[in-house]
Design an enzyme around this catalytic site. Structure first.
Site, PDB file in Angstrom:
ATOM      1  N   TYR A  55       0.842  -1.198   0.000  1.00 28.46           N
ATOM      2  CA  TYR A  55       0.000   0.000   0.000  1.00 28.46           C
ATOM      3  C   TYR A  55       0.880   1.251   0.000  1.00 28.46           C
ATOM      4  O   TYR A  55       0.588   2.213  -0.709  1.00 28.46           O
ATOM      5  CB  TYR A  55      -0.915   0.017   1.233  1.00 28.46           C
ATOM      6  CG  TYR A  55      -1.945  -1.087   1.226  1.00 28.46           C
ATOM      7  CD1 TYR A  55      -3.141  -0.948   0.530  1.00 28.46           C
ATOM      8  CD2 TYR A  55      -1.729  -2.266   1.922  1.00 28.46           C
ATOM      9  CE1 TYR A  55      -4.088  -1.962   0.514  1.00 28.46           C
ATOM     10  CE2 TYR A  55      -2.672  -3.287   1.919  1.00 28.46           C
ATOM     11  CZ  TYR A  55      -3.844  -3.125   1.215  1.00 28.46           C
ATOM     12  OH  TYR A  55      -4.777  -4.133   1.202  1.00 28.46           O
ATOM     13  N   ASN A  78     -13.231  -0.923  -4.419  1.00 30.28           N
ATOM     14  CA  ASN A  78     -13.058  -1.411  -5.789  1.00 30.28           C
ATOM     15  C   ASN A  78     -14.296  -2.218  -6.203  1.00 30.28           C
ATOM     16  O   ASN A  78     -14.582  -3.252  -5.607  1.00 30.28           O
ATOM     17  CB  ASN A  78     -11.793  -2.279  -5.842  1.00 30.28           C
ATOM     18  CG  ASN A  78     -11.573  -2.940  -7.181  1.00 30.28           C
ATOM     19  OD1 ASN A  78     -12.311  -2.739  -8.135  1.00 30.28           O
ATOM     20  ND2 ASN A  78     -10.537  -3.757  -7.240  1.00 30.28           N
ATOM     21  N   CYS A  86      -6.837  -5.514  -7.061  1.00 29.49           N
ATOM     22  CA  CYS A  86      -6.439  -4.995  -5.753  1.00 29.49           C
ATOM     23  C   CYS A  86      -5.830  -6.078  -4.857  1.00 29.49           C
ATOM     24  O   CYS A  86      -5.155  -5.745  -3.881  1.00 29.49           O
ATOM     25  CB  CYS A  86      -7.613  -4.314  -5.063  1.00 29.49           C
ATOM     26  SG  CYS A  86      -9.074  -5.331  -4.899  1.00 29.49           S
ATOM     27  N   HIS A  87      -6.006  -7.335  -5.217  1.00 29.23           N
ATOM     28  CA  HIS A  87      -5.362  -8.403  -4.437  1.00 29.23           C
ATOM     29  C   HIS A  87      -3.838  -8.337  -4.547  1.00 29.23           C
ATOM     30  O   HIS A  87      -3.136  -8.900  -3.721  1.00 29.23           O
ATOM     31  CB  HIS A  87      -5.870  -9.782  -4.890  1.00 29.23           C
ATOM     32  CG  HIS A  87      -5.602 -10.076  -6.321  1.00 29.23           C
ATOM     33  ND1 HIS A  87      -6.449  -9.626  -7.336  1.00 29.23           N
ATOM     34  CD2 HIS A  87      -4.597 -10.754  -6.931  1.00 29.23           C
ATOM     35  CE1 HIS A  87      -5.966 -10.036  -8.492  1.00 29.23           C
ATOM     36  NE2 HIS A  87      -4.844 -10.720  -8.274  1.00 29.23           N
ATOM     37  N   GLU A 112      -1.625 -16.544  -9.290  1.00 31.41           N
ATOM     38  CA  GLU A 112      -0.793 -15.766 -10.198  1.00 31.41           C
ATOM     39  C   GLU A 112       0.693 -16.107 -10.096  1.00 31.41           C
ATOM     40  O   GLU A 112       1.443 -15.858 -11.028  1.00 31.41           O
ATOM     41  CB  GLU A 112      -1.004 -14.275  -9.957  1.00 31.41           C
ATOM     42  CG  GLU A 112      -2.374 -13.806 -10.389  1.00 31.41           C
ATOM     43  CD  GLU A 112      -2.529 -12.303 -10.340  1.00 31.41           C
ATOM     44  OE1 GLU A 112      -1.531 -11.581 -10.175  1.00 31.41           O
ATOM     45  OE2 GLU A 112      -3.687 -11.837 -10.455  1.00 31.41           O
TER      46      GLU A 112
END
Length: 115
Positions: A55, A78, A86-87, A112
């Site tokens: 962040y 979001n 946003c993850h 991912e």
């Protein structure tokens, strides 16, 4: 179901199977968001697949080195997680906050990273 919706469904299926996909063609209606939220979300879209930023790092990119909490609040609102990934934004000490729950955040990051 329209063509865009069908294509989005196909892309989400590919994503869930662990394939990197490009959601950039999906039109997003972000007009009800604040200017700051849109800036945070637009920058979040630029975070590459399979990587994370904190962040604080995202706030610094936006020119607000002390704005980590404000970034977190914008990401909390979001409207389209995964499309606005946003993850991929984490706390300095690890996973924190995710509107869909930390287990989902953990799963998406793992997905991912090939895990």
């Amino acid at each position: 179901m329209g063509r865009e919706e069908k294509r989005l469904e196909e892309l989400l299926d590919e994503y869930i199977r662990g394939k990197e996909v490009d959601f950039s063609f999906i039109p997003l209606d972000l007009l009800e968001a604040t200017t700051f939220q849109r800036l945070v979300w637009e920058e979040t879209i630029r975070i590459p697949y399979g990587t994370t930023v904190t962040y604080k790092e995202l706030a610094t990119i936006l020119g607000l080195p002390k704005g980590a909490r404000a970034v977190g609040q914008a990401l909390k609102r979001n409207p389209v997680p995964i499309i606005i990934p946003c993850h991929r934004v984490i706390g300095e000490k690890g996973l924190t906050g995710y509107s869909r729950g930390l287990e989902w955040k953990r799963r998406l990051i793992s997905l991912e990273s090939g895990g």
